[in-house]
Design a protein around this motif. Structure first.
Motif, PDB file in Angstrom:
ATOM      1  N   SER A  66      27.162   5.471  41.854  1.00 51.60           N
ATOM      2  CA  SER A  66      25.730   5.790  41.069  1.00 51.60           C
ATOM      3  C   SER A  66      24.704   5.353  42.095  1.00 51.60           C
ATOM      4  O   SER A  66      23.840   5.889  42.056  1.00 51.60           O
ATOM      5  N   LYS A  67      25.073   4.660  43.210  1.00 50.27           N
ATOM      6  CA  LYS A  67      23.827   4.022  44.010  1.00 50.27           C
ATOM      7  C   LYS A  67      23.949   4.659  45.292  1.00 50.27           C
ATOM      8  O   LYS A  67      23.166   4.764  46.234  1.00 50.27           O
ATOM      9  N   MET A  68      25.239   5.357  45.697  1.00 47.08           N
ATOM     10  CA  MET A  68      25.449   5.594  47.137  1.00 47.08           C
ATOM     11  C   MET A  68      24.777   7.021  47.443  1.00 47.08           C
ATOM     12  O   MET A  68      24.575   7.109  48.564  1.00 47.08           O
ATOM     13  N   GLU A  69      24.465   8.020  46.329  1.00 39.95           N
ATOM     14  CA  GLU A  69      23.655   8.952  46.531  1.00 39.95           C
ATOM     15  C   GLU A  69      22.298   8.770  47.120  1.00 39.95           C
ATOM     16  O   GLU A  69      21.700   9.317  48.185  1.00 39.95           O
ATOM     17  N   ALA A  70      21.728   7.709  46.753  1.00 45.01           N
ATOM     18  CA  ALA A  70      20.184   7.201  47.179  1.00 45.01           C
ATOM     19  C   ALA A  70      20.565   6.658  48.692  1.00 45.01           C
ATOM     20  O   ALA A  70      19.675   6.965  49.227  1.00 45.01           O
ATOM     21  N   ILE A  71      21.510   5.910  48.788  1.00 43.76           N
ATOM     22  CA  ILE A  71      21.735   5.375  49.979  1.00 43.76           C
ATOM     23  C   ILE A  71      21.785   6.648  51.188  1.00 43.76           C
ATOM     24  O   ILE A  71      21.322   6.437  52.241  1.00 43.76           O
ATOM     25  N   VAL A  72      22.888   7.455  50.803  1.00 40.63           N
ATOM     26  CA  VAL A  72      22.874   8.722  51.717  1.00 40.63           C
ATOM     27  C   VAL A  72      21.510   9.236  51.999  1.00 40.63           C
ATOM     28  O   VAL A  72      21.287   9.682  53.219  1.00 40.63           O
ATOM     29  N   SER A  73      20.785   9.393  50.970  1.00 44.92           N
ATOM     30  CA  SER A  73      19.666  10.391  51.120  1.00 44.92           C
ATOM     31  C   SER A  73      18.653   9.601  52.295  1.00 44.92           C
ATOM     32  O   SER A  73      18.103  10.030  52.846  1.00 44.92           O
ATOM     33  N   THR A  74      18.463   8.217  51.924  1.00 44.10           N
ATOM     34  CA  THR A  74      17.586   7.388  52.509  1.00 44.10           C
ATOM     35  C   THR A  74      18.099   7.348  54.190  1.00 44.10           C
ATOM     36  O   THR A  74      17.108   7.538  55.110  1.00 44.10           O
ATOM     37  N   ASN A  75      19.407   7.286  54.382  1.00 46.65           N
ATOM     38  CA  ASN A  75      19.937   7.542  55.775  1.00 46.65           C
ATOM     39  C   ASN A  75      19.486   8.586  56.501  1.00 46.65           C
ATOM     40  O   ASN A  75      19.304   8.754  57.505  1.00 46.65           O
ATOM     41  N   GLN A  76      19.567   9.729  55.686  1.00 46.66           N
ATOM     42  CA  GLN A  76      19.386  11.044  56.216  1.00 46.66           C
ATOM     43  C   GLN A  76      17.651  11.079  56.353  1.00 46.66           C
ATOM     44  O   GLN A  76      17.379  11.721  57.335  1.00 46.66           O
ATOM     45  N   ASP A  77      17.023  10.764  55.644  1.00 45.61           N
ATOM     46  CA  ASP A  77      15.419  10.564  55.660  1.00 45.61           C
ATOM     47  C   ASP A  77      14.845   9.768  56.966  1.00 45.61           C
ATOM     48  O   ASP A  77      13.868   9.999  57.434  1.00 45.61           O
ATOM     49  N   ASP A  78      15.791   9.064  57.454  1.00 47.57           N
ATOM     50  CA  ASP A  78      15.434   8.119  58.811  1.00 47.57           C
ATOM     51  C   ASP A  78      15.268   9.208  59.887  1.00 47.57           C
ATOM     52  O   ASP A  78      14.437   8.584  60.760  1.00 47.57           O
ATOM     53  N   PHE A  79      15.817  10.345  59.921  1.00 47.00           N
ATOM     54  CA  PHE A  79      15.632  11.006  60.937  1.00 47.00           C
ATOM     55  C   PHE A  79      14.929  12.614  60.772  1.00 47.00           C
ATOM     56  O   PHE A  79      15.130  13.338  61.455  1.00 47.00           O
ATOM     57  N   VAL A  80      14.300  12.325  59.680  1.00 45.70           N
ATOM     58  CA  VAL A  80      13.432  13.757  59.294  1.00 45.70           C
ATOM     59  C   VAL A  80      12.145  13.809  60.033  1.00 45.70           C
ATOM     60  O   VAL A  80      11.389  12.887  60.248  1.00 45.70           O
TER      61      VAL A  80
END
Length: 280
Positions: free
Chosen positions: A266-280
């Motif tokens: 339930s927490k992993m989706e937010a973590i994946v999203s945050t990692n993608q946002d690091d390179f936006v």
């Protein structure tokens, strides 16, 4: 578009890996050589040499971080992420504080009369906590994450496990200082588990200073507990540690359990999203 993003991720990963390897090699081995040379010409105590070593390693690592233009990602902090990180790592914080209090209660009263020893212990483990978190969570964990162009729960787990193994295996260098093989193996295993847990907290909050505090307090509580023991207590502890790996089983269960809980689905989706946002 995908090929551009993939190239960007890989270039970022190569840079982190390059600077990470440089930081590890120079920080550990060059600092030991410099301090060894200094010790030949100056009468420095073991604690002073260790403090100077930690200061040198930390200063060099920070220089590496800025040279690689990684400071905005690694050193970034704000009140929201810091508070969220402390709340996320509350179980670790509570355990560390409880251990610290217990160490003070159980310590040999004569230990605290050695003010210089207590102060140097606090300084050493605070500096160690800062250095190791900046290196292994800030540089190494981010490097492994950036090696994957496409972020997913699987790649996050792989990155975390690889960074934790790197952190654990670095403790093999303690063999060079004369530490016994069984004790070193136990330290490697426990450090790997701790690396998983600290990494999980970092992934949840993306604030390096939270895991610095957790790491420093954990190390400090264990150090004061060991240094404050009587000679008989230390001897018994060494015998127990040498006879069975089961002596660290409770801490392994806690660390691995917390890691799985912090990185639940339930927490992993937010973590994946945050990692993608690091390179936006």
């Amino acid at each position: 578009m995908y090929r551009v993003e993939e190239r960007m991720f890989k270039e970022q990963a190569y840079r982190y890996f390059l600077f990470g390897i440089l930081a590890i090699a120079v920080s550990f081995f060059l600092s030991d050589w410099i301090l060894w040379e200094m010790a030949k010409h100056a009468n420095l105590s073991g604690d002073i040499r260790e403090i100077l070593g930690e200061v040198f390693r930390l200063a060099f690592l920070i220089a590496i971080i800025f040279a690689g233009h990684m400071q905005s990602r690694i050193l970034a902090s704000d009140r929201e992420s810091f508070a969220h990180g402390l709340l996320t790592g509350l179980p670790i914080l509570a355990i560390a504080i409880a251990q610290l209090v217990l160490s003070f209660i159980q310590a040999d009263p004569g230990y605290f009369s050695h003010t210089e020893l207590v102060v140097s212990t606090i300084m050493i483990y605070t500096l160690t906590g800062i250095f190791e978190e900046l290196l292994f969570r800030g540089v190494v964990l981010n490097a492994f994450q950036d090696a994957f162009a496409k972020k997913s729960a699987k790649t996050i787990w792989v990155s975390l496990i690889l960074s934790a193994l790197t952190f654990g295996l670095m403790h093999l260098t303690n063999l060079a200082s004369g530490q016994d093989g069984v004790g070193t193996l136990m330290q490697v295993i426990e450090a790997t588990a701790a690396g998983l847990c600290f990494g999980a907290v970092y992934l949840r909050c993306r604030n390096i200073w939270v895991v610095v505090i957790l790491h420093a307090l954990t190390d400090l509580s264990q150090s004061i507990g060991t240094n404050g023991q009587t000679a008989v207590d230390v001897q018994n502890t060494n015998v127990n540690a040498a006879t069975s790996i089961l002596s660290i089983l409770p801490s392994l269960v806690i660390l691995l359990g917390l890691t799985l809980f912090l990185l639940r689905r339930s927490k992993m989706e937010a973590i994946v999203s945050t990692n993608q946002d690091d390179f936006v």
